[in-house]
Design a protein around this motif. Structure first.
Motif, PDB file in Angstrom:
ATOM      1  N   MET A   1       3.321  17.397 -27.778  1.00  0.00           N
ATOM      2  CA  MET A   1       2.730  17.259 -26.450  1.00  0.00           C
ATOM      3  C   MET A   1       2.168  15.847 -26.283  1.00  0.00           C
ATOM      4  N   ALA A   2       2.431  15.218 -25.112  1.00  0.00           N
ATOM      5  CA  ALA A   2       1.921  13.882 -24.855  1.00  0.00           C
ATOM      6  C   ALA A   2       0.407  13.925 -24.724  1.00  0.00           C
ATOM      7  N   GLN A   3      -0.244  12.914 -25.283  1.00  0.00           N
ATOM      8  CA  GLN A   3      -1.688  12.822 -25.143  1.00  0.00           C
ATOM      9  C   GLN A   3      -2.023  12.239 -23.786  1.00  0.00           C
ATOM     10  N   GLY A   4      -2.979  12.879 -23.106  1.00  0.00           N
ATOM     11  CA  GLY A   4      -3.312  12.459 -21.762  1.00  0.00           C
ATOM     12  C   GLY A   4      -4.153  11.193 -21.715  1.00  0.00           C
ATOM     13  N   LYS A   5      -4.190  10.603 -20.536  1.00  0.00           N
ATOM     14  CA  LYS A   5      -5.030   9.448 -20.259  1.00  0.00           C
ATOM     15  C   LYS A   5      -5.896   9.744 -19.043  1.00  0.00           C
ATOM     16  N   LEU A   6      -7.037   9.098 -18.996  1.00  0.00           N
ATOM     17  CA  LEU A   6      -7.917   9.181 -17.837  1.00  0.00           C
ATOM     18  C   LEU A   6      -7.747   7.892 -17.044  1.00  0.00           C
ATOM     19  N   PHE A   7      -7.205   8.011 -15.821  1.00  0.00           N
ATOM     20  CA  PHE A   7      -6.986   6.866 -14.948  1.00  0.00           C
ATOM     21  C   PHE A   7      -8.005   6.870 -13.813  1.00  0.00           C
ATOM     22  N   ALA A   8      -8.127   5.727 -13.149  1.00  0.00           N
ATOM     23  CA  ALA A   8      -9.069   5.613 -12.034  1.00  0.00           C
ATOM     24  C   ALA A   8      -8.489   4.717 -10.945  1.00  0.00           C
ATOM     25  N   VAL A   9      -8.932   5.015  -9.714  1.00  0.00           N
ATOM     26  CA  VAL A   9      -8.552   4.210  -8.555  1.00  0.00           C
ATOM     27  C   VAL A   9      -9.659   4.371  -7.514  1.00  0.00           C
ATOM     28  N   SER A  10      -9.763   3.408  -6.610  1.00  0.00           N
ATOM     29  CA  SER A  10     -10.707   3.548  -5.501  1.00  0.00           C
ATOM     30  C   SER A  10     -10.237   2.698  -4.337  1.00  0.00           C
ATOM     31  N   ASP A  11     -10.912   2.859  -3.209  1.00  0.00           N
ATOM     32  CA  ASP A  11     -10.694   2.023  -2.027  1.00  0.00           C
ATOM     33  C   ASP A  11      -9.221   1.950  -1.650  1.00  0.00           C
ATOM     34  N   GLN A  12      -8.644   3.148  -1.476  1.00  0.00           N
ATOM     35  CA  GLN A  12      -7.233   3.220  -1.106  1.00  0.00           C
ATOM     36  C   GLN A  12      -7.004   2.885   0.369  1.00  0.00           C
ATOM     37  N   HIS A  13      -7.956   3.193   1.219  1.00  0.00           N
ATOM     38  CA  HIS A  13      -7.898   2.826   2.634  1.00  0.00           C
ATOM     39  C   HIS A  13      -6.515   3.112   3.224  1.00  0.00           C
ATOM     40  N   VAL A  14      -6.149   4.388   3.190  1.00  0.00           N
ATOM     41  CA  VAL A  14      -4.775   4.769   3.497  1.00  0.00           C
ATOM     42  C   VAL A  14      -4.420   4.648   4.977  1.00  0.00           C
ATOM     43  N   ALA A  15      -5.370   4.274   5.835  1.00  0.00           N
ATOM     44  CA  ALA A  15      -5.024   4.006   7.230  1.00  0.00           C
ATOM     45  C   ALA A  15      -4.092   2.792   7.338  1.00  0.00           C
ATOM     46  N   HIS A  16      -4.132   1.923   6.331  1.00  0.00           N
ATOM     47  CA  HIS A  16      -3.206   0.790   6.279  1.00  0.00           C
ATOM     48  C   HIS A  16      -1.883   1.275   5.685  1.00  0.00           C
ATOM     49  N   GLU A  17      -0.799   1.052   6.385  1.00  0.00           N
ATOM     50  CA  GLU A  17       0.496   1.587   5.974  1.00  0.00           C
ATOM     51  C   GLU A  17       0.889   1.115   4.578  1.00  0.00           C
ATOM     52  N   GLU A  18       0.627  -0.131   4.263  1.00  0.00           N
ATOM     53  CA  GLU A  18       0.955  -0.645   2.932  1.00  0.00           C
ATOM     54  C   GLU A  18       0.164   0.097   1.850  1.00  0.00           C
ATOM     55  N   ASN A  19      -1.097   0.388   2.141  1.00  0.00           N
ATOM     56  CA  ASN A  19      -1.926   1.124   1.189  1.00  0.00           C
ATOM     57  C   ASN A  19      -1.485   2.573   1.075  1.00  0.00           C
ATOM     58  N   ARG A  20      -1.019   3.120   2.175  1.00  0.00           N
ATOM     59  CA  ARG A  20      -0.516   4.496   2.138  1.00  0.00           C
ATOM     60  C   ARG A  20       0.686   4.582   1.206  1.00  0.00           C
ATOM     61  N   ARG A  21       1.550   3.573   1.258  1.00  0.00           N
ATOM     62  CA  ARG A  21       2.719   3.562   0.378  1.00  0.00           C
ATOM     63  C   ARG A  21       2.293   3.421  -1.090  1.00  0.00           C
ATOM     64  N   ILE A  22       1.259   2.621  -1.332  1.00  0.00           N
ATOM     65  CA  ILE A  22       0.754   2.493  -2.705  1.00  0.00           C
ATOM     66  C   ILE A  22       0.236   3.841  -3.192  1.00  0.00           C
ATOM     67  N   THR A  23      -0.512   4.537  -2.356  1.00  0.00           N
ATOM     68  CA  THR A  23      -1.029   5.858  -2.738  1.00  0.00           C
ATOM     69  C   THR A  23       0.121   6.816  -3.025  1.00  0.00           C
ATOM     70  N   GLU A  24       1.166   6.761  -2.210  1.00  0.00           N
ATOM     71  CA  GLU A  24       2.329   7.618  -2.443  1.00  0.00           C
ATOM     72  C   GLU A  24       3.013   7.311  -3.765  1.00  0.00           C
ATOM     73  N   SER A  25       2.832   6.085  -4.273  1.00  0.00           N
ATOM     74  CA  SER A  25       3.499   5.679  -5.513  1.00  0.00           C
ATOM     75  C   SER A  25       2.709   6.067  -6.767  1.00  0.00           C
ATOM     76  N   LEU A  26       1.463   6.520  -6.620  1.00  0.00           N
ATOM     77  CA  LEU A  26       0.620   6.798  -7.784  1.00  0.00           C
ATOM     78  C   LEU A  26       1.109   8.048  -8.506  1.00  0.00           C
TER      79      LEU A  26
END
Length: 282
Positions: A1-26
């Motif tokens: 079984m793969a060992q998990g990682k704890l990731f973090a992100v903030s300030d996605q501001h998905v009202a911006h289309e470019e940021n929405r695409r970044i969120t979709e890529s996570l």
């Protein structure tokens, strides 16, 4: 079984289309990966729900702490809730999606580097990060208005039923302090807050007057008192890793598209645990 990682992100501001695409890529690297989201997903209720539902369907666990933008009563948001009522509605939405909030029992990270208690926090700010030369909140706010550097919170983030944002902050600090004190003393912690828990990270702000909307002096020793392995925050839109009292502080914001074009490229997900092997920024 793969060992998990704890990731973090903030300030996605998905009202911006470019940021929405970044969120979709996570996406996680394995089925065991967790994600902490340190606020400012978006301003509109439905946008916050869209992003958190997407991420909750991909990561083993998603942990959210609110930013100031989620708490705005935006004139274009059909969900016209204010203050505590809006926050409670966001918590209810998260629970329906299986996303953990500051109102839920703190989860314990069992993966590499654990056990570590992951604590999402909501403590706001109280204007105690005064503008340079100011001696009082009133002076600090006047200096900000005179310079034209005023956070939109002053118009859209309502503290109802509290008389002020700083009164709401003091109540949240008292409640959160009690909960952190009850964490298993054998556990290290990852403290997740939209704002930095100490003032030092704000000292590189281009406009120092803005620091008064960036936290509270009341949390200045939490990273040492509560055994932090790492502190995760956003809000400043200056992603970097620093150390304070030997504790790693990770600013994990995506920020606005125009900001990303003026800084070196960096991936949107930041690994918190296990501790990544990399050079820390100054």
């Amino acid at each position: 079984m793969a060992q998990g990682k704890l990731f973090a992100v903030s300030d996605q501001h998905v009202a911006h289309e470019e940021n929405r695409r970044i969120t979709e890529s996570l996406r996680p690297e394995s089925d065991e990966d967790w994600l902490v989201v340190a606020g400012d997903v978006g301003e509109k209720f439905e946008d916050v729900g869209w992003a958190l539902e997407l991420l909750a369907g991909r990561f083993a666990k998603v942990v959210w702490a609110p930013g100031n933008h989620e708490l705005w009563t935006h004139p274009r948001d059909p969900a016209a809730l204010r203050g505590v009522e809006r926050y409670e509605a966001l918590v209810g939405m998260c629970r329906a999606l299986g996303v953990l909030t500051p109102e839920d029992p703190y989860p314990v990270w069992p993966g590499p580097g654990g056990p570590v208690t992951v604590a999402p926090l909501f403590v706001l700010y109280d204007y105690s990060f005064l503008a340079p030369g100011a001696r009082t909140k009133e002076e600090s706010l006047r200096m900000a208005h005179d310079s034209g550097i005023v956070c939109t919170d002053e118009y859209l983030l309502h503290p109802d039923p509290f008389p002020s944002r700083d009164a709401w902050c003091r109540a949240r600090v008292a409640l959160t302090e009690q909960r952190l004190a009850a964490v298993d003393p054998e556990h290290r912690t990852v403290l997740v807050n939209h704002y930095p828990l100490v003032r030092e990270p704000t000292r590189i702000l281009r406009h120092p007057e803005f620091a008064q909307w960036c936290g509270t002096e009341l949390t200045a020793d939490w990273h040492t008192r509560f055994r932090a392995e790492a502190v995760v925050y956003g809000h400043l839109h200056i992603p970097r890793s620093t150390r304070h009292d030997g504790v790693r502080f990770e600013e994990v914001s995506i920020g606005y598209p125009r900001e990303r074009r003026s800084r070196p490229p960096r991936g949107p997900l930041h690994q918190i645990l296990p501790h990544p092997v990399r050079g820390a920024a100054a």
